[in-house]
Design a protein around this motif. Structure first.
Motif, short mmCIF file in Angstrom:
data_model
loop_
_atom_site.label_atom_id
_atom_site.label_comp_id
_atom_site.label_asym_id
_atom_site.label_seq_id
_atom_site.Cartn_x
_atom_site.Cartn_y
_atom_site.Cartn_z
N ASP A 63 0.83 -1.21 0.00
CA ASP A 63 0.00 0.00 0.00
C ASP A 63 0.86 1.26 0.00
O ASP A 63 2.06 1.23 0.30
CB ASP A 63 -0.91 0.02 1.23
CG ASP A 63 -1.99 -1.04 1.17
OD1 ASP A 63 -2.38 -1.41 0.05
OD2 ASP A 63 -2.44 -1.49 2.23
N GLU A 64 0.21 2.36 -0.35
CA GLU A 64 0.81 3.68 -0.17
C GLU A 64 -0.02 4.43 0.87
O GLU A 64 -1.24 4.34 0.89
CB GLU A 64 0.82 4.47 -1.48
CG GLU A 64 1.79 3.92 -2.51
CD GLU A 64 1.83 4.75 -3.78
OE1 GLU A 64 0.81 5.44 -4.06
OE2 GLU A 64 2.84 4.72 -4.49
N LEU A 65 0.65 5.15 1.73
CA LEU A 65 0.00 5.82 2.85
C LEU A 65 0.13 7.33 2.67
O LEU A 65 1.23 7.87 2.60
CB LEU A 65 0.67 5.38 4.15
CG LEU A 65 -0.09 5.62 5.46
CD1 LEU A 65 -1.39 4.83 5.47
CD2 LEU A 65 0.79 5.22 6.64
N PHE A 66 -1.03 7.98 2.56
CA PHE A 66 -1.04 9.44 2.46
C PHE A 66 -1.22 10.01 3.86
O PHE A 66 -2.21 9.71 4.53
CB PHE A 66 -2.17 9.90 1.54
CG PHE A 66 -2.27 11.39 1.39
CD1 PHE A 66 -1.30 12.10 0.71
CD2 PHE A 66 -3.34 12.09 1.94
CE1 PHE A 66 -1.39 13.48 0.56
CE2 PHE A 66 -3.45 13.46 1.80
CZ PHE A 66 -2.46 14.16 1.11
N LEU A 77 3.53 11.10 1.06
CA LEU A 77 3.01 9.85 0.52
C LEU A 77 4.12 8.82 0.68
O LEU A 77 5.20 8.95 0.09
CB LEU A 77 2.64 10.01 -0.96
CG LEU A 77 1.98 8.81 -1.63
CD1 LEU A 77 0.62 8.52 -1.00
CD2 LEU A 77 1.81 9.05 -3.13
N VAL A 78 3.88 7.81 1.52
CA VAL A 78 4.95 6.91 1.92
C VAL A 78 4.55 5.46 1.68
O VAL A 78 3.36 5.13 1.60
CB VAL A 78 5.30 7.11 3.42
CG1 VAL A 78 5.79 8.53 3.65
CG2 VAL A 78 4.09 6.82 4.31
N GLY A 92 14.41 6.01 1.96
CA GLY A 92 14.75 6.50 0.63
C GLY A 92 13.69 7.31 -0.08
O GLY A 92 13.86 7.65 -1.26
N SER A 93 12.61 7.65 0.60
CA SER A 93 11.59 8.49 -0.04
C SER A 93 12.18 9.86 -0.35
O SER A 93 12.85 10.45 0.50
CB SER A 93 10.36 8.65 0.87
OG SER A 93 9.70 7.42 1.03
#
Length: 310
Positions: free
Chosen positions: A6-9, A58-59, A88-89
């Motif tokens: 998933d991506e977490l906003f 957004l991670v 690394g984001s």
């Protein structure tokens, strides 16, 4: 349940970002950041010597699992930001002007929220040029009114006032005062457009509104009421031809509204301006002559290329 795929906003508590800027800048995983010298004094969390976290990111969902390894009383948004950077984001830079111009807030007070709401509502206003002065004024007045009545019971007042004006216009005509009825119909067009602005803004936050039927009824009623009142105002010796000039006028206006160049369509659609022109003439007893003159002008603007503005 957040999974590794998933991506977490994430938006930090108290942060009120600029939606358009977030969509434009945060096109993929990343942490939004402002220059630290501007943002840190305002309360934004410092990332390093040069940057401060803008409160939005957004991670990847996999970093959430690492929260289980930390004490339960950690600041979750801040910790996620640090973990995201460690994983690394990328940092995505924001313009400091967003802060200085009041488009991005943290712990905003009432005055800041009111100013932001005003800008947002004004942004929903259609940019109608003063080639259609009645609609331009009504658009601005409707946006101003929306700031005061959105979400309240008074939200229905403009459309109800418009419908009441139409009914009053018909009543005045029935009692032999068509000139006053024409003025009331122009007022109905003004209230109706203002109501449309309020409803348009309301739908952005509450898609289902209850005024759609009334707006449609009003939109279909204005022109026939104008035609009826102009017909009644015409000299009786014209007989059935009393309706000829009003029908020609509104037929030409409809043609111009639908088939003219885009920059002039609002002018042909401006029933508020039309009411302002016709009402004084009706009170002075020459509404038919004024309607004929307007029809001739509309015809000229469609017939001569130099006047069409195509």
């Amino acid at each position: 349940m957040v999974t590794a795929d998933d991506e977490l906003f994430v938006v930090a508590p108290g942060v009120l970002p600029d939606d358009a800027e977030v969509e434009e800048t945060l096109t993929g995983k990343g942490v939004l950041a402002f220059p630290a010298d501007t943002a840190v004094p305002l309360g934004y969390e410092r990332i390093d010597l040069e940057l401060a976290w803008g409160g939005v990111m957004l991670v990847p969902g996999r970093i959430v699992e690492r929260l289980a390894e930390l004490p339960g009383d950690v600041d979750v948004p801040s910790t996620l930001m640090r973990l995201s950077l460690q994983s690394g984001s990328p940092i995505r830079h924001l313009d400091r002007d967003l802060l200085s111009e009041g488009h991005w807030h943290i712990d905003a007070d009432r005055a800041e929220l009111d100013a932001r709401e005003k800008r947002w509502i004004d942004a929903q206003r259609r940019k109608i040029a003063f080639r259609a002065p009645g609609l331009a004024v009504a658009e601005r007045a409707g946006a101003r009114l929306a700031r005061d009545i959105l979400g309240q019971s008074a939200e229905s007042v403009p459309i109800l006032a418009a419908m009441a004006s139409v009914i009053t216009a018909l009543g005045l005509a029935a009692f032999g005062f068509p000139a006053a009825g024409i003025a009331m119909t122009g007022l109905a067009a003004l209230f109706g457009h203002m109501a449309g602005v309020v409803d348009r803004v309301a739908q952005l936050s509450r898609p289902k509104t209850n005024h759609g039927l009334l707006h449609r009824l009003l939109g279909h009623a204005i022109d026939p009421v104008f035609i009826l009142l102009l017909t009644i105002s015409a000299p009786k010796e014209f007989g059935f031809l009393r309706a000829f000039v009003p029908l020609v006028l509104f037929g030409l206006l409809r043609l111009g509204e639908n088939y003219s160049s885009k920059k002039w369509r609002a002018t042909y659609a401006d029933r508020i301006l039309l009411g302002v022109l016709l009402a004084p003439a009706a009170f002075l007893g020459f509404s038919t002559e004024m309607a004929a003159a307007i029809a001739l002008l509309v015809l000229a603007t469609r017939f001569f290329p130099t006047l069409r503005g195509d």
